[in-house]
Every structure is written in C-alpha cells, then in structure tokens.
Design a protein around this motif. Sequence first.
Motif, PDB file in Angstrom:
ATOM      1  N   SER A 391       7.351  75.702  57.390  1.00 50.07           N
ATOM      2  CA  SER A 391       6.948  76.455  56.201  1.00 50.07           C
ATOM      3  C   SER A 391       6.986  75.607  54.941  1.00 50.07           C
ATOM      4  O   SER A 391       6.218  75.858  53.997  1.00 50.07           O
ATOM      5  CB  SER A 391       7.854  77.684  56.016  1.00 50.07           C
ATOM      6  OG  SER A 391       7.566  78.678  56.966  1.00 50.07           O
ATOM      7  N   HIS A 392       7.855  74.594  54.914  1.00 49.08           N
ATOM      8  CA  HIS A 392       7.950  73.760  53.715  1.00 49.08           C
ATOM      9  C   HIS A 392       6.643  73.020  53.440  1.00 49.08           C
ATOM     10  O   HIS A 392       6.387  72.599  52.301  1.00 49.08           O
ATOM     11  CB  HIS A 392       9.098  72.769  53.854  1.00 49.08           C
ATOM     12  CG  HIS A 392       8.901  71.738  54.934  1.00 49.08           C
ATOM     13  ND1 HIS A 392       9.046  72.026  56.277  1.00 49.08           N
ATOM     14  CD2 HIS A 392       8.547  70.430  54.864  1.00 49.08           C
ATOM     15  CE1 HIS A 392       8.806  70.933  56.991  1.00 49.08           C
ATOM     16  NE2 HIS A 392       8.496  69.951  56.170  1.00 49.08           N
ATOM     17  N   ILE A 393       5.818  72.859  54.457  1.00 47.81           N
ATOM     18  CA  ILE A 393       4.511  72.207  54.275  1.00 47.81           C
ATOM     19  C   ILE A 393       3.473  73.209  53.796  1.00 47.81           C
ATOM     20  O   ILE A 393       2.717  72.948  52.853  1.00 47.81           O
ATOM     21  CB  ILE A 393       4.042  71.553  55.595  1.00 47.81           C
ATOM     22  CG1 ILE A 393       5.021  70.467  56.022  1.00 47.81           C
ATOM     23  CG2 ILE A 393       2.625  70.986  55.436  1.00 47.81           C
ATOM     24  CD1 ILE A 393       4.693  69.835  57.368  1.00 47.81           C
ATOM     25  N   TRP A 394       3.436  74.378  54.425  1.00 46.91           N
ATOM     26  CA  TRP A 394       2.374  75.352  54.142  1.00 46.91           C
ATOM     27  C   TRP A 394       2.562  76.039  52.796  1.00 46.91           C
ATOM     28  O   TRP A 394       1.607  76.595  52.259  1.00 46.91           O
ATOM     29  CB  TRP A 394       2.293  76.389  55.265  1.00 46.91           C
ATOM     30  CG  TRP A 394       2.445  75.834  56.644  1.00 46.91           C
ATOM     31  CD1 TRP A 394       3.286  76.259  57.605  1.00 46.91           C
ATOM     32  CD2 TRP A 394       1.720  74.719  57.217  1.00 46.91           C
ATOM     33  NE1 TRP A 394       3.162  75.496  58.751  1.00 46.91           N
ATOM     34  CE2 TRP A 394       2.199  74.546  58.528  1.00 46.91           C
ATOM     35  CE3 TRP A 394       0.725  73.859  56.738  1.00 46.91           C
ATOM     36  CZ2 TRP A 394       1.717  73.551  59.372  1.00 46.91           C
ATOM     37  CZ3 TRP A 394       0.252  72.857  57.576  1.00 46.91           C
ATOM     38  CH2 TRP A 394       0.739  72.712  58.865  1.00 46.91           C
ATOM     39  N   LYS A 395       3.793  76.001  52.241  1.00 49.77           N
ATOM     40  CA  LYS A 395       4.009  76.691  50.973  1.00 49.77           C
ATOM     41  C   LYS A 395       3.804  75.788  49.751  1.00 49.77           C
ATOM     42  O   LYS A 395       3.985  76.226  48.624  1.00 49.77           O
ATOM     43  CB  LYS A 395       5.412  77.292  50.929  1.00 49.77           C
ATOM     44  CG  LYS A 395       6.540  76.263  50.897  1.00 49.77           C
ATOM     45  CD  LYS A 395       7.887  76.965  50.929  1.00 49.77           C
ATOM     46  CE  LYS A 395       9.051  75.976  50.947  1.00 49.77           C
ATOM     47  NZ  LYS A 395      10.353  76.673  51.040  1.00 49.77           N
ATOM     48  N   ARG A 396       3.414  74.544  49.982  1.00 50.95           N
ATOM     49  CA  ARG A 396       3.190  73.638  48.858  1.00 50.95           C
ATOM     50  C   ARG A 396       1.925  74.015  48.091  1.00 50.95           C
ATOM     51  O   ARG A 396       0.905  74.351  48.687  1.00 50.95           O
ATOM     52  CB  ARG A 396       3.071  72.201  49.355  1.00 50.95           C
ATOM     53  CG  ARG A 396       4.365  71.607  49.875  1.00 50.95           C
ATOM     54  CD  ARG A 396       4.137  70.203  50.411  1.00 50.95           C
ATOM     55  NE  ARG A 396       5.367  69.670  51.046  1.00 50.95           N
ATOM     56  CZ  ARG A 396       5.380  68.570  51.786  1.00 50.95           C
ATOM     57  NH1 ARG A 396       4.258  67.887  51.979  1.00 50.95           N
ATOM     58  NH2 ARG A 396       6.512  68.160  52.323  1.00 50.95           N
ATOM     59  N   VAL A 397       2.016  73.942  46.787  1.00 54.15           N
ATOM     60  CA  VAL A 397       0.864  74.167  45.916  1.00 54.15           C
ATOM     61  C   VAL A 397       0.345  72.803  45.477  1.00 54.15           C
ATOM     62  O   VAL A 397       1.109  71.980  44.961  1.00 54.15           O
ATOM     63  CB  VAL A 397       1.241  75.022  44.698  1.00 54.15           C
ATOM     64  CG1 VAL A 397       0.057  75.162  43.748  1.00 54.15           C
ATOM     65  CG2 VAL A 397       1.734  76.394  45.147  1.00 54.15           C
ATOM     66  N   ASN A 398      -0.923  72.544  45.699  1.00 59.62           N
ATOM     67  CA  ASN A 398      -1.512  71.258  45.347  1.00 59.62           C
ATOM     68  C   ASN A 398      -1.424  71.013  43.847  1.00 59.62           C
ATOM     69  O   ASN A 398      -1.787  71.872  43.040  1.00 59.62           O
ATOM     70  CB  ASN A 398      -2.976  71.223  45.804  1.00 59.62           C
ATOM     71  CG  ASN A 398      -3.615  69.869  45.601  1.00 59.62           C
ATOM     72  OD1 ASN A 398      -4.128  69.572  44.519  1.00 59.62           O
ATOM     73  ND2 ASN A 398      -3.607  69.049  46.638  1.00 59.62           N
TER      74      ASN A 398
END
Length: 573
Positions: A391-398
């Motif tokens: 989840s730490h990857i998918w919740k990143r905001v560009n």
Amino acid sequence: MADRKTSVGQATLRKHSVAEEPVTSVLPGGDVPINESGHEWSADEETLAALGYKSEFKREFTLWSTFCVSFAVLGLLPSFASTLYYGMGYAGTAGMTWGWLIAMIGIQSVAASMAELCSAMPTSGGLYYASAVLAPPGWGPFAAWITGWSNWLSQVTGAPSVNYGTAAMILASASIQNPEYVPTSYQTFLLTVCLMIIHSCMASLPTRWIARVNSAGSTFNIIALIIVIILIPAATDRVSRGLPRFSPSGEVWGTIYAGTDYPQGISILMSFVSVIWTMSGYDSPFHLSEECSNANIASPRAIFLTSSVGGTFGWFLQLVVAYTVVDIDQALTSSLGQPFAAYLIQCMPQSIALAILSITIIAGFFMGQGCMIAASRVTFAYARDDCFPFSHIWKRVNNLTQTPVNAVWFNSAIGCCLLLLIFGGELAIGAIFSIGGCAAFVAFTTPIFIRVFFVGNRFRPGPWNLGKFSLPIGVVASGFVALMVPILCFPSSTGADLNVSTMNWTCLVYGGPMLAILVWWFVSAHKWFKGPKVNIAHLMRDQDPSVIEGKDPSSDGDREPQTFIADEKAAFS
C-alpha cells in the motif's frame, strides 16, 4: 467561527471549532488543531481535517466538472448498448419501458441516501469510510473491509469491461462494412489493452487537465444522447420494410418477451440488470470529494444529479428503441455478436446505423476514461489505510501531477490481466461484467443499511440532506438491493436447459473473491486492519501539544505522531 489561541513554550496553536460545521468529526468536541504557519485553511480543508485527514489534492473540481466525471462513468449510451441483451432479452419491450421506471425508484433511493452520507463525510474513502464510522461498536473495521473490497472489485473491473465493449463495437463496425471480416480474440485483446493504456495515461494527468477532458467528454455524452434519441425515430425505415413507423403502444408496453424460464414477474426483475449496471457509476463524486471545492454540497448534488439525469435520459433511450425494434430474436442472435449493432441494422439504413454506432464508440471511450479515474481514487483511498499489499506504493501522490499515478497503473495492470479472459471465449470475458452491478450496489447499500437500522435518528447529516424522508428513503434503498442481489444471480434457464454455457456466473465471479476476502479477514486481517486511519496529527483537548510534533513528553525518545481511528460515536450528535 470562534478562534482560541493557546501558547505553550515557543509553539502557538490555534484551535478552530468545527462544532457548527456540517461534518461528522472524529474528534471529541469537534475540535481541529491548526498550526499557525501562515496557511489559511479553507472550509473544505477544515471539514476534511475534522474527518481525520489532511488535504492532499488540489481542489480544482467544481459541481459541473464532478458531475461530468460521474456522467462519463455512467456512460448511458455505451452502457445501454452493452447491456441491451439483458434489458430487452429477458423481458422484451415491457422491461425496457415501465420496468425501467420501477427500477429507477429503487436506484434513485440509493443515490439520494448515498448523497446524504457524502454531504456528512466528504472524503475519497467514500462508502468505505462511512461504513466504518456508522457501524456499531466493534464492527467498524469489518464493515469497512466488506464495503471497501466490494466497491473496489466493482471499480477495478469497470474500465476493462467498458473498454472491451468499446473494442467490440469498433470491430463490429468493421464487420458491418466488410461482412467477410471476422475479428479474432487476439485483435480484440490488443485493441482493448491499447484503450486501457491510453486511458491510464490520461488519468495520470494533473487534476485540472482531467477535469477539462471529462467536461468535454461528458458534454459529448449528453449531446450524443440527444442526437441518438432524436435520430433513431427520425431515421427509422421500418415503413420501407412493410411495417408501421413505430410499434403499437399496447404491444410495446404490454408484451413481455419470454426470455427466461421464469414467470413474467421474475423476468421483469431480471431485466433490471440492465438499468442497475448502467446506473452503477454515480458514486464517483463521493470518491472525488477531496478534489472538489465546496465538497459537502457540490459532491452530493453531483451524485443526485447524475442518477436523476441519467435515469431520465436512459428511459427516453429505452423508449425509442422499444418502439422501433423489428425482431428481438434476430437482434439477440445476430452473427455480429452485438445486439445494439444488430438492432440498428434491422431498423434503419446502414449509413445511419454506422453513424450512431460511431457516436456510441466515442461515448464509450470517454466512459472508459471516467472509470479509470474513479477507480484510481478508490484505490488511493484504500491504500492510504493499508488495505492492499504494498500500500505504501499505491498511496503515493505524484509530485508533478498531484494525482495518484501509481494507483492508476496498478489498476491498469490488473485490468489488462483480467482481459486475458478474452481468450477463454465470450462466457469467460462476460464474467467481468457480472461483478459490476452486484458488487457496486452491495457497497452502495451497506453504509445506508447501517445508517438506517443501527444509527437511525442519531445520525448528524451534512448541509445536503433528506430531512424527515431520510429514513423512509433509506429503507426503500436497502429493500431494493436486498431483493435484487439474489435476482442478479439467477440463470435465465432452468431444469434440463441449465448447463455450463447457460448458467449465471455472477455467484462465482463475485462470490468467490468475496469469500476469499472473508477468509482473509478471519484468518489474518482482523488482527491488523482497524478501519480508516487518520494521517494528520491531532491535538486532543487538554493534551500536551508536544504530541503534535511526534514527541512523548514522558519519554526522551521519539514516537509516531498520535492518530485516532474514526470512532463510531463520532457519527452521532
């Protein structure tokens, strides 16, 4: 709004009371601490902070642009074309006329109740967040788990199913122009994946660009609907085929096509799968509420408008097709493999039929784009609460686009994997459509059911609410979905005619993953999943303000900033 300043050492904090804000605060007394760093918080930021989150997106969506995304996800024209087999094939023209009206009573009740929840809790977690906050003590995480995964299953299959339908219409158009051309599974797969990649790139753009594209797409959808609704009755050439220009009203409204082995009443209910799947996208404004200005009013309005406008236009479209269809059997069994394309060919000149099909294809393209955007926001919201592996990857905001780009491509990859079902034949690929209506409405209604039967009058509504009609409308919404979920699982054939090729795979396609998710909960997830998390450090009343800096005053070491899970009591006034 009253302000109160408190000085502790060198830190000066200002507490803004949100007691009068139309939100369901997760903080006792409804207080929100705001660091005095020169940043003036907007009403939207205060409302979101009261729900336990910090604002991470630019609020560049308005009521109109939010409605546009939602209406694009609804995709009336391509949705109607994709589900004509069920609406017309199960109950004939009667299911398309007065059957649609009956179904819309239940669907509009669901939309109204959802809009009321959105006004009280305008966060991208949407229904998942609402279920956790409203559930009885101890049941919040489980309610959020079921709602979230059901909604995500619906969302992640949206773009691939829509894009598959669009690709099928593109290739059907080629077959109409060249009857010798027969599309292969490989060509269909590649074309659909190409559409997925294009939509993923578009959904990764900055919010303001997405808003503009979807405004244009939704405007096209509305114009296309009006054109098609006018063009079909105006261009029909039934007279040249020895038929009256329109079918008699008594035949259209009174004849129920024997498309199933069940009694006529059950057949009518089974035909509701068309309107339910078509109308399953109006929750998008809920998930976009953190990117919308004046969210606790604009977002619920967008939900209600999408459902009501979509239902009205959809019924008009059903009417013109019901009055002009020539042969239902021929439309359903045509070698084109696309009932809507077959219907157009049998009641109007080929050139007009291709023009309408082309308009539908363009509308389908914009619909797939809207589905990709909505799904990415749902994935981001759930990853923010650590629902997924990594989840730490998918919740990143560009940092460049200020949008959840990782979530977009995560969904796209899963969608492309699902499209491998194309090589298993029509029965296999049809499974991704089965999830849509059932999974979406289970997620839609779970927080509504909890709010009606467990919270009742203790619920504190937002500025957009149903007043004294809130509970009755919620009861209608809950009853409608409770009736329709089993109906959606009925096969059209019974007895000796029921086999692998005629069975309804909804139970397996939706029930299988949900069963696995339930097992996961009882085996492992209940130990670590605690429902929606807050990611802003809160200063509780009369608590040492050093907590907000992540320091424990009783210890020399560091500690994680204190966070607070949404308390079910916070939903009550």
